[in-house]
Design an enzyme around this catalytic site. Structure first.
Site, PDB file in Angstrom:
ATOM      1  N   GLU A  87       0.774  -1.039  -0.039  1.00  0.00           N
ATOM      2  CA  GLU A  87       0.136  -0.122   0.011  1.00  0.00           C
ATOM      3  C   GLU A  87       0.921   1.148  -0.025  1.00  0.00           C
ATOM      4  O   GLU A  87       0.610   2.288   0.804  1.00  0.00           O
ATOM      5  CB  GLU A  87      -0.992  -0.115   1.211  1.00  0.00           C
ATOM      6  CG  GLU A  87      -2.036  -1.068   0.928  1.00  0.00           C
ATOM      7  CD  GLU A  87      -3.241  -0.937   2.035  1.00  0.00           C
ATOM      8  OE1 GLU A  87      -3.234  -0.351   3.000  1.00  0.00           O
ATOM      9  OE2 GLU A  87      -4.190  -1.801   1.589  1.00  0.00           O
ATOM     10  N   TYR A 120     -11.700  -3.364   0.601  1.00  0.00           N
ATOM     11  CA  TYR A 120     -12.574  -3.964   1.912  1.00  0.00           C
ATOM     12  C   TYR A 120     -13.993  -3.157   1.651  1.00  0.00           C
ATOM     13  O   TYR A 120     -14.171  -2.046   1.179  1.00  0.00           O
ATOM     14  CB  TYR A 120     -11.968  -3.439   3.092  1.00  0.00           C
ATOM     15  CG  TYR A 120     -10.557  -3.875   3.489  1.00  0.00           C
ATOM     16  CD1 TYR A 120     -10.606  -5.306   3.954  1.00  0.00           C
ATOM     17  CD2 TYR A 120      -9.470  -3.371   3.267  1.00  0.00           C
ATOM     18  CE1 TYR A 120      -9.261  -6.023   4.302  1.00  0.00           C
ATOM     19  CE2 TYR A 120      -8.137  -4.032   3.303  1.00  0.00           C
ATOM     20  CZ  TYR A 120      -8.047  -5.295   4.044  1.00  0.00           C
ATOM     21  OH  TYR A 120      -7.126  -6.016   4.299  1.00  0.00           O
ATOM     22  N   GLU A 174      -5.549  -8.335  -0.808  1.00  0.00           N
ATOM     23  CA  GLU A 174      -6.319  -8.006   0.163  1.00  0.00           C
ATOM     24  C   GLU A 174      -7.754  -7.583   0.002  1.00  0.00           C
ATOM     25  O   GLU A 174      -8.106  -6.976  -0.701  1.00  0.00           O
ATOM     26  CB  GLU A 174      -5.727  -6.888   1.120  1.00  0.00           C
ATOM     27  CG  GLU A 174      -4.392  -7.163   1.755  1.00  0.00           C
ATOM     28  CD  GLU A 174      -3.871  -5.934   2.734  1.00  0.00           C
ATOM     29  OE1 GLU A 174      -4.929  -5.117   3.211  1.00  0.00           O
ATOM     30  OE2 GLU A 174      -2.880  -5.660   2.881  1.00  0.00           O
ATOM     31  N   GLN A 226      -7.922 -11.273   6.720  1.00  0.00           N
ATOM     32  CA  GLN A 226      -6.992 -11.957   6.950  1.00  0.00           C
ATOM     33  C   GLN A 226      -7.372 -13.486   7.286  1.00  0.00           C
ATOM     34  O   GLN A 226      -8.288 -13.922   6.950  1.00  0.00           O
ATOM     35  CB  GLN A 226      -5.939 -11.299   8.028  1.00  0.00           C
ATOM     36  CG  GLN A 226      -5.555  -9.871   7.438  1.00  0.00           C
ATOM     37  CD  GLN A 226      -4.464  -9.511   8.385  1.00  0.00           C
ATOM     38  OE1 GLN A 226      -3.680 -10.039   9.170  1.00  0.00           O
ATOM     39  NE2 GLN A 226      -4.122  -7.901   8.077  1.00  0.00           N
TER      40      GLN A 226
END
Ligand code: AHR
Length: 501
Positions: free
Chosen positions: A172, A243, A295, A352
Site C-alpha cells: 500500500e 474492503y 487484500e 486475513q
C-alpha cells in the site's frame, strides 16, 4: 423467481489458478501471538504453533499465505525475526503501535505454512527500507549456501533453501497512512530497481507491484499507469486491495445495497485490467500483467473498538471483526466475482486468516471458533477447482441505491475435469423469494448429484459466536433427464456438485 443457468463446456473464462484462494497473516493484533503461535497453550506443538489452529486452517484449504504484512511490513526489519529467540529484540511496531517481540519470524512462518499446506507470498519492506535489504532477504531465503546470508539461514536451522517464488514489492505504498508512503513515480523507481536486484539474486521468482490500496484513493489510475510504465518488464502482477462494509452514511439496514457490493469489486478489477492492457499496448509488449488481489474482505465492525485500544502491548485485540450472516453472503459473492475474472486474477488473499478480520478465531485460553464467512470461502476453496465456465444466466435483476441491474441470484459454474465434476455455487440475494433454479448443462452428461448444500436460515445480523451456524443439505435438488433443478431459499448460499458421465 425463475433462475436459469446454461453452461457449455466450450465456453470458458479460464482455468482457475488455485492461488485465488489465498489468505494473509500479518504480524498484527492476535494473528500471530495467541493466534497461530502460543507456546504456553495446551494445543501448542513443539514449535509453539497451535495445533487446533493448524487443523482449522487446513480445513479452509488455503494454498498461499501472504506475510508479514500489511502496514506492519513497511517498518519491519526481517533480520529481527531470525536467530536464537532469546537474542531477538523487542521493537516498537510503529505501524500499529504494538510491541513486537520477534519471537515469531521468518523461519517460524516458513515452518508453520508448511504445516498448514500453503506456500508463502513473502513481502519486502519498501516503506523504510530498500533495494539492498530486499535482495538480502532473497539471498537469505533462496540461495542454496556458501554466502554470508545463505549460510546464516543454514546456521539458523534450515539447510534447504526456502525457494519462495512469489514476492510483494512493499505494501500500500500509495496510502497516506502507510509508513514511508511514496508518490507514484518515487515508488515506481524504487520498485523497479528492487525488482531488478531481487531477480538478479534469483531469476525464478515472480514479483507483485503495489497497485492502488483502494479504488477511493485520489491517485487511482495515474498510480497504476506510472508504476506499470516504469516496472512493466520486471514485475509479473499488479496488486489491488479492497474492503467492504457499512461505511460513512451507509444505512446498516440497506441490505440490498450491501449485498450488491461485489459489483464494485467487478468494476475495480475490470478497470485495472484495462489499465494493464493499455500500458501493454503502448509498450507494444507481448507480456501480459496479471492481478494479485492480495487484500479483500469485509472490514468495519471493529473500527470503534480499535480506536479505544491502549498502545504498546503484545497481541492487542485489534481488527477483531465479528462477522454476521450478511457478511458471509457478501464474502461468497466477492469470491465468485474474483472467479469470474480468473483469466486475470491469478492470486487473491482473503485478509486475513486468524483473529484479525478473519474466518478463524481463537480464544486465548480456550479453543477455536469459526466465523460465518468461513463457510462460503471453505466450500469454494475446497471444491472450486478446474475451469470457470462462461455460463449464461437468466435471472431477474434489481436496482439498489448504488448499483443497477444486480442479478437477484449470483452464481458461478466450474468444471473440474480431474474429478469429472460440474460445480455450481449460487447465492439467492432476494430477501423474500425462492429462486427456482434450473441448470441446463449443455454438453455435459450428468450422471448424478454428488452433493447439494445450503447455508441459510440465520438472521442477517446474527454471528457464529455460539457455533450454531452450519452448512446443511439442500434437499430440493432433482435430476430429471438432462436438467437439474433446485429451490434456493431467500438469502441463501448454495453449492451443487454433479458427477459428469
Ligand atoms: O489487513 C489490514 C490492513 O489493511 C493491512 O495491514 C493493510 O495493508 C490494509 O490497509
Amino acid at each position: 423467481m425463475k433462475a436459469i443457468i446454461n453452461t457449455d463446456a466450450s465456453n470458458t473464462i479460464s482455468k482457475i489458478d488455485n492461488r485465488i484462494y489465498g489468505s494473509f497473516i500479518e504480524q498484527l493484533g492476535r494473528a500471530v501471538y495467541t493466534g497461530i503461535y502460543q507456546p504456553a497453550h495446551p494445543e501448542a506443538d513443539e514449535e509453539g504453533f497451535r495445533k487446533d489452529v493448524i487443523r482449522a486452517v487446513k480445513s479452509l484449504h488455503v494454498p498461499l499465505i501472504r506475510y508479514p504484512g500489511g502496514n506492519f511490513l513497511s517498518q519491519y526489519k526481517w533480520e529481527d525475526g531470525i536467530g536464537p529467540k532469546d537474542q531477538r529484540p523487542t521493537r516498537l511496531d510503529i505501524a500499529w503501535r504494538e510491541l513486537e517481540t520477534n519471537q515469531f519470524g521468518l523461519h517460524e512462518f516458513m515452518h508453520w505454512s508448511k504445516k498448514v499446506g500453503a506456500v508463502p507470498n513473502m513481502a519486502v519492506n519498501l516503506g523504510t527500507r530498500g533495494i539492498q535489504e530486499a535482495a538480502d532477504l532473497v539471498e537469505y531465503c533462496n540461495f542454496p549456501s556458501g554466502t554470508k546470508l545463505s549460510d546464516l539461514r543454514v546456521k539458523n536451522g534450515d539447510p534447504k533453501p526456502f525457494a519462495i517464488k512469489t514476492w510483494c514489492l512493499g505494501n500500500e505504498m500509495d496510502g497516506p497512512w502507510e509508513i514511508g508512503t511514496k508518490t507514484a513515480s518515487e515508488y515506481a523507481h524504487l520498485a523497479n530497481e528492487t525488482a531488478k536486484a531481487m531477480k538478479q539474486v534469483d531469476d525464478s521468482i515472480e514479483l507483485v507491484a503495489c497497485g492502488s490500496s483502494s479504488l477511493d484513493n485520489p491517485t487511482f489510475g495515474t498510480w497504476e499507469e506510472t508504476v506499470l510504465d516504469e516496472c512493466y518488464d520486471n514485475v509479473d502482477y499488479l496488486s489491488l486491495h479492497r474492503y467492504y462494509g457499512y461505511y460513512g452514511d451507509d444505512d446498516p439496514t440497506e441490505l440490498d445495497n450491501f449485498l450488491a457490493k461485489n459489483e464494485d469489486l467487478d468494476q475495480f478489477i475490470s478497470g485495472v485490467v484495462a489499465m494493464c492492457d493499455a500500458v501493454q499496448a503502448r509498450k507494444r509488449s507481448s507480456k501480459q500483467i496479471n492481478l494479485s488481489f492480495d487484500e479483500w474482505n469485509v472490514w468495519y465492525h471493529s473500527n470503534d473498538a480499535d480506536n479505544k485500544i491502549k498502545p504498546w502491548q503484545v497481541g492487542h485485540h485489534l481488527l477483531e471483526d465479528v462477522y454476521n450472516f450478511e457478511d458471509a453472503l457478501l464474502v461468497g459473492s466477492l469470491l465468485m466475482t474474483l472467479l469470474k475474472h480468473a483469466d486475470r486474477v491469478k492470486i487473491a488473499c482473503l485478509a486475513q486468516l486468524v483473529n484479525v478480520i478473519a474466518p478463524i478465531m481463537t480464544d486465548t485460553d480456550g479453543g477455536v471458533w469459526l466465523q460465518s464467512i468461513y463457510y462460503p470461502f471453505m466450500q469454494m476453496a475446497t471444491y472450486g477447482h478446474g475451469v470457470v465456465l462462461n455460463s449464461s444466466v437468466d435471472v431477474p435483476t434489481y436496482n439498489s441505491r448504488q448499483f443497477k441491474n444486480v442479478p437477484l441470484m449470483d452464481s458461478v459454474t466450474i468444471y473440474n475435469k480431474d474429478a469429472n465434476e460440474l460445480i455450481v455455487f449460487a447465492e439467492n440475494k432476494s430477501q423474500h423469494e425462492n429462486a427456482d433454479l434450473s441448470i441446463n448443462p449443455t454438453s455435459f452428461d450428468i450422471d448424478h448429484v454428488i452433493e447439494a448444500t445450503q447455508f441459510y436460515g440465520y438472521d442477517v445480523k446474527a454471528d457464529n459466536r455460539d457455533g450454531k451456524m452450519a452448512i446443511r443439505p439442500l434437499a430440493s435438488v432433482e435430476l430429471t433427464g438432462e436438467n437439474i433443478s433446485a429451490k434456493l431459499e431467500p438469502l441463501s448460499w448454495n453449492m451443487i456438485r454433479m458427477a459428469v458421465k
